[in-house]
Design a protein around this motif. Structure first.
Motif, PDB file in Angstrom:
ATOM      1  N   LEU A  17     -12.077  -3.289   8.671  1.00  0.00           N
ATOM      2  CA  LEU A  17     -11.461  -2.160   7.554  1.00  0.00           C
ATOM      3  C   LEU A  17     -12.395  -2.002   6.565  1.00  0.00           C
ATOM      4  O   LEU A  17     -12.528  -0.742   6.237  1.00  0.00           O
ATOM      5  N   ALA A  18     -13.081  -3.154   5.969  1.00  0.00           N
ATOM      6  CA  ALA A  18     -14.156  -2.955   5.025  1.00  0.00           C
ATOM      7  C   ALA A  18     -15.195  -1.912   5.462  1.00  0.00           C
ATOM      8  O   ALA A  18     -15.886  -0.918   4.596  1.00  0.00           O
ATOM      9  N   THR A  19     -15.552  -1.758   6.675  1.00  0.00           N
ATOM     10  CA  THR A  19     -16.690  -1.132   7.149  1.00  0.00           C
ATOM     11  C   THR A  19     -16.255   0.331   7.468  1.00  0.00           C
ATOM     12  O   THR A  19     -17.026   1.360   7.491  1.00  0.00           O
ATOM     13  N   LEU A  20     -14.864   0.812   7.224  1.00  0.00           N
ATOM     14  CA  LEU A  20     -14.385   2.071   7.525  1.00  0.00           C
ATOM     15  C   LEU A  20     -14.006   2.660   6.061  1.00  0.00           C
ATOM     16  O   LEU A  20     -13.401   3.842   6.261  1.00  0.00           O
ATOM     17  N   ALA A  21     -14.422   2.145   5.210  1.00  0.00           N
ATOM     18  CA  ALA A  21     -14.245   2.980   3.835  1.00  0.00           C
ATOM     19  C   ALA A  21     -14.569   4.391   3.710  1.00  0.00           C
ATOM     20  O   ALA A  21     -14.021   4.981   2.970  1.00  0.00           O
ATOM     21  N   GLY A  22     -15.686   4.755   4.295  1.00  0.00           N
ATOM     22  CA  GLY A  22     -16.170   6.032   4.346  1.00  0.00           C
ATOM     23  C   GLY A  22     -15.486   7.088   5.237  1.00  0.00           C
ATOM     24  O   GLY A  22     -15.749   8.301   5.445  1.00  0.00           O
ATOM     25  N   LYS A  25      -8.969   8.541   5.609  1.00  0.00           N
ATOM     26  CA  LYS A  25      -7.811   7.888   5.772  1.00  0.00           C
ATOM     27  C   LYS A  25      -7.076   8.144   7.282  1.00  0.00           C
ATOM     28  O   LYS A  25      -6.583   7.276   7.896  1.00  0.00           O
ATOM     29  N   ARG A  28      -8.803   6.340  10.134  1.00  0.00           N
ATOM     30  CA  ARG A  28      -8.970   5.039  10.141  1.00  0.00           C
ATOM     31  C   ARG A  28      -8.318   4.319  11.126  1.00  0.00           C
ATOM     32  O   ARG A  28      -8.926   3.370  12.015  1.00  0.00           O
ATOM     33  N   GLU A  32     -10.355   2.106  13.885  1.00  0.00           N
ATOM     34  CA  GLU A  32     -10.146   0.596  13.804  1.00  0.00           C
ATOM     35  C   GLU A  32      -9.889   0.212  15.318  1.00  0.00           C
ATOM     36  O   GLU A  32     -10.350  -0.824  15.863  1.00  0.00           O
TER      37      GLU A  32
END
Length: 54
Positions: A17-22, A25, A28, A32
């Motif tokens: 999840l942290a790597t999907l910040a860019g 929403k 995501r 994921e």
């Protein structure tokens, strides 16, 4: 060496999840799911390397 379980992969969900910040929403959840599926495929091919601390 025993293959990690899906539970071991899901334990690293926070990192995924942290790597999907860019990623927008709205996309995501789909990204994921794809990344978790990719991790499972890596397990099946013998290429998955879980965090040794976890």
């Amino acid at each position: 060496m025993a293959r990690p379980s899906m539970a071991a992969i899901l334990a690293e969900r926070g990192i995924v999840l942290a790597t999907l910040a860019g990623i927008p929403k709205r996309d995501r959840a789909d990204v994921e799911q794809q990344e978790l599926a990719n991790a499972w495929n890596s397990v099946r091919r013998g290429m998955y390397r879980p965090d040794p601390k976890g």
